[in-house]
Design an enzyme around this catalytic site. Structure first.
Site, PDB file in Angstrom:
ATOM      1  N   GLU A  82       4.382   0.148   1.204  1.00  0.00           N
ATOM      2  CA  GLU A  82       3.856  -0.016  -0.132  1.00  0.00           C
ATOM      3  C   GLU A  82       2.745   1.050  -0.562  1.00  0.00           C
ATOM      4  O   GLU A  82       1.846   0.959  -1.404  1.00  0.00           O
ATOM      5  CB  GLU A  82       3.709  -1.410  -0.498  1.00  0.00           C
ATOM      6  CG  GLU A  82       5.004  -2.155  -0.401  1.00  0.00           C
ATOM      7  CD  GLU A  82       4.718  -3.445  -1.066  1.00  0.00           C
ATOM      8  OE1 GLU A  82       3.947  -3.951  -1.461  1.00  0.00           O
ATOM      9  OE2 GLU A  82       5.851  -4.336  -0.840  1.00  0.00           O
ATOM     10  N   HIS A  83       2.329   1.606   0.653  1.00  0.00           N
ATOM     11  CA  HIS A  83       1.275   2.559   0.625  1.00  0.00           C
ATOM     12  C   HIS A  83       1.546   3.975   1.055  1.00  0.00           C
ATOM     13  O   HIS A  83       2.748   4.308   1.315  1.00  0.00           O
ATOM     14  CB  HIS A  83      -0.023   2.015   1.505  1.00  0.00           C
ATOM     15  CG  HIS A  83      -0.551   0.779   1.261  1.00  0.00           C
ATOM     16  ND1 HIS A  83      -1.181   0.445   0.284  1.00  0.00           N
ATOM     17  CD2 HIS A  83      -0.091  -0.451   2.130  1.00  0.00           C
ATOM     18  CE1 HIS A  83      -1.243  -1.082   0.333  1.00  0.00           C
ATOM     19  NE2 HIS A  83      -0.682  -1.451   1.363  1.00  0.00           N
TER      20      HIS A  83
END
Length: 341
Positions: A169-170
Site C-alpha cells: 500500500e506504499h
C-alpha cells in the site's frame, strides 16, 4: 505445496432477471475480453467463485482467532502479514505474533501449521500476504529480489502454503516485484496462486499497480481491489462515483475488465463497520454488485455493457472482523456466491 482436491459446487439457483428502476448508463463491452478464461484461473486450485479473507497475525479490536476457527465459508485465506527482515534487505519473515499467541492463551507455529493443514484438507487454500497498511518491501536491486524470493520460498514451503498475495500500500519497485512473482511462479508451478489487493486509487488509469498487473496478467489468479477508504473516484464510464454504493464498486471493477478476464477480478470490501475508516457497505450491497457484474441485474445507475458471469468473487478485510460481527458478511456473501452462474 498443497493442491485443492475439492471442486466447487454447481450453482443451484438462477439469478433474478429483474432490473432496478434507475436509469442505465451503458459501459463499453471491452471487446469481450472478460468472457475469455484466463490461463492463471484455469490452473489455480480455487472454486469458480470464491470468498477470500485475511487472517490477522496481530491483535487489534477485532476478535483474535486461531486458523482452526476460520468459518467454513472462506475458500482462500491470506495470512497477514509477512514482515521485512532487517537482517537481509528485501527478505521477509513470518511466525505467529507473540501478542496474538498471548491473546489466544498460547498459539505456536506448530499449531498454526497443523491448523493450516487441517483447513487445507477441507478445501481451503492459503497464501502469504506482504504489505498491509504498515508494511513495505524494497525490491529495488537484483540482490533484494533474490533475498525476497529465497525467503518467501522458505515460508511457503515451511507452512505448506499455496501462493502469494501482494498487498503493498506504499511505493514499490515494479520491475523487482514482477521478477520476484515470476520466479516464485516458476519455482512452484502452474498451481501457484498469485493475488493482489491494491487500493482503489492504484488501479485508476495510470495508477501504480497498473503496470504490475500488465506485467503479470498471464499468471495472476485474482486482483481483489479494496473498494473502501477511497472517497470518490472516476468509473470506467468517466463518471464520478462515491464509495459505499453498488455504482462505485461496479464502475471501478469495470476499469480492470480492460486488462484482465472477469475470472481474475474480485471485489474487496470491509467485513464490519469498524474494519475500515470508510466505505463499509451492507452485505446486500456486495451481492447486488456481484449480480450487476455477473448478469447486469440489481444495478444502480451504472450498468456494464455486457454481463461477466465468470466474475471471480469477493475479498474481505478481515476474517477477524467478520467473526467479531457475527459472520454476517461471510454467511451472506458466501451463500450468494454459490448462486452465481
Amino acid at each position: 505445496m498443497h493442491i485443492r482436491r475439492i471442486t466447487a459446487a454447481i450453482a443451484a439457483a438462477a439469478i433474478p432477471l429483474t432490473m432496478t428502476a434507475a436509469p442505465a448508463v451503458a459501459a463499453p463491452d471491452n471487446g469481450g475480453k472478460a468472457n475469455q478464461p484466463s490461463a492463471a484461473a484455469e490452473s489455480a486450485a480455487l472454486p469458480e467463485h470464491q470468498l477470500t479473507g485475511y487472517w490477522q497475525n496481530f491483535v487489534n479490536d477485532a476478535e483474535p482467532l486461531r486458523v482452526s476457527d476460520i468459518p467454513d465459508n472462506y475458500d482462500l485465506v491470506a495470512l497477514a502479514f509477512a514482515q521485512s527482515d532487517a537482517a537481509s534487505p528485501g527478505a521477509v519473515k513470518f511466525s505467529v505474533d507473540s501478542r496474538l499467541s498471548d491473546a489466544l492463551g498460547g498459539y505456536s507455529d506448530a499449531q498454526l501449521k497443523a491448523d493450516i493443514a487441517e483447513k487445507q484438507s477441507q478445501g481451503t487454500d492459503f497464501v502469504m500476504s506482504i504489505g498491509g497498511a504498515k508494511g513495505s518491501v524494497d525490491l529495488s536491486t537484483e540482490q533484494r529480489v533474490t533475498n525476497f524470493v529465497d525467503s518467501m520460498t522458505t515460508i511457503i514451503e515451511n507452512y505448506d502454503l499455496d501462493g502469494l498475495d501482494i498487498d503493498l500500500e506504499h511505493s514499490f519497485d515494479t520491475a523487482g516485484m514482477t521478477s520476484a512473482a515470476r520466479q516464485l511462479r516458476n519455482h512452484f508451478g502452474s498451481d501457484f496462486i498469485l493475488t493482489m489487493a491494491p487500493q482503489t486509487l492504484y488501479v485508476q488509469p495510470g495508477g501504480s499497480y497498473m503496470q504490475l498487473i500488465d506485467n503479470l496478467s498471464d499468471i495472476i489468479t485474482t486482483v481483489h481491489t479494496q473498494y473502501y477508504n477511497s472517497g470518490s473516484m472516476l468509473g470506467c464510464d468517466q463518471q464520478v462515483y462515491s464509495q459505499g454504493s453498488v455504482d462505485f464498486i461496479t464502475a471501478q471493477a469495470c476499469i480492470l475488465l480492460d486488462k484482465l478476464s472477469a475470472d481474475q477480478i474480485a471485489l474487496g470490501l470491509p467485513a464490519a463497520p469498524s474494519a475500515a475508516g470508510s466505505g463499509y457497505v451492507q452485505p446486500s450491497v456486495v451481492t447486488d454488485a456481484l449480480d450487476c457484474l455477473a448478469s447486469t441485474t440489481d444495478c444502480g445507475q451504472f450498468v456494464p455493457g455486457q454481463p461477466h458471469p465468470s466474475i471471480s468473487g469477493v475479498m474481505t478485510w478481515s476474517i477477524n472482523w467478520d467473526v467479531s460481527n457475527g459472520t454476517t458478511f461471510s454467511t451472506t456473501v458466501g451463500n450468494h456466491l454459490e448462486t452465481l452462474p
